[in-house]
Design a protein around this motif. Structure first.
Motif: not given
Length: 282
Positions: A197-226
């Motif tokens: 259960k703890q491993i699943n929770e940690l994996n879900a947290l890690t995935q949310r972190i990775l998704s957040g990092q990817e979202e930031q990179r995406k927004i940064r790229s879009q803003e840079l293009e603008k």
């Protein structure tokens, strides 16, 4: 405006032109007024002399205007480049700090989660050790043997009671071993479930972190293009305005009188100063 210097060549005694002084536009105005004054006074030779000199000055003024416009255009481009570079550096600084802050916060949450898991696991293990009895309850078979032992002892049948007693000890040992194995297996299974259960929770947290990092990179790229597109638009607009200004200047040099050109040049310079202040504020 540049100061107009007197030529080093000497003038003929018949030269009645006003002495050259001040900047070029001011001297043109003086010479133009002199021409018109001579015209009204009927001094046509002097007026013609002023007219010819004005024609020479027109060529000089044309060249001066072109140089001034070219220098100003270069300055305008440099201002845009500098403004863009400043904004670009501010953009990178903002996003670098934002992404570092996100990563630090994510690492903090991850460490807190790991510590909580460790505390939960230790507490859960203690609870299991305390809640699951170390010894099992007596089985029905064991209870029956003890009753038999008691009856044999009352009947003074000690040999038979002794045999039953040994059988009871063996039964207790077997049941304790079986209980201990089952107890340990149960504890391991429950701990394994909690860990999963703890491993699943940690994996879900890690995935949310990775998704957040990817979202930031995406927004940064879009803003840079603008930002880059904004710079391209401003630069193209400036280049278009400069080309139009050069075209108008070339046309005015061919079609306008020297006084009209001088007045337009002064007006154009005033407008350019105002435009420089607002060129990159869009």
């Amino acid at each position: 405006m540049s100061t107009f210097q007197r030529p080093t060549s000497s003038r003929k005694n018949t030269n009645t032109l006003p002495p050259q002084q001040g900047d070029l536009e001011e001297y043109i105005q003086i010479l133009y007024d002199h021409q018109k004054s001579c015209e009204k006074a009927g001094k046509y030779l002097e007026a013609d002399q002023a007219k010819k000199r004005l024609a020479e000055l027109k060529k000089e003024l044309d060249q001066k205007n072109k140089v001034d416009v070219k220098d100003r255009h270069c300055s305008e481009k440099q201002e845009i480049e500098k403004a863009h570079l400043d904004e670009f550096n501010q953009f990178n600084t903002f996003w670098d700090e934002k992404m570092v802050e996100f990563d630090q916060e994510a690492q903090k949450v991850k460490e807190q989660t790991l510590q909580r898991h460790e505390d939960e696991l230790r507490q859960f293990s203690d609870e299991l050790e305390n809640s699951i009895p170390v010894k099992p309850k007596d089985s029905a078979e064991l209870l029956a043997l003890r009753k038999t032992e008691e009856q044999l002892a009352k009947q003074e049948n000690y040999m038979e009671a002794h045999l039953i007693q040994q059988k009871i000890l063996n039964q207790e040992r077997d049941e304790l071993e079986k209980w201990t194995v089952g107890r340990q297996q149960k504890i391991r299974n429950l701990i394994t479930q909690l860990r999963q259960k703890q491993i699943n929770e940690l994996n879900a947290l890690t995935q949310r972190i990775l998704s957040g990092q990817e979202e930031q990179r995406k927004i940064r790229s879009q803003e840079l293009e603008k930002l880059l597109q904004k710079y391209q638009n401003v630069r193209k607009e400036l280049e278009s305005q400069q080309v139009q200004e050069i075209t108008r200047l070339d046309k005015s040099c061919k079609t306008q009188s020297i006084m009209q050109q001088s007045r337009m040049n002064q007006s154009r310079m005033q407008q350019s100063y105002a435009k420089d202040e607002n060129q990159y504020i869009r």
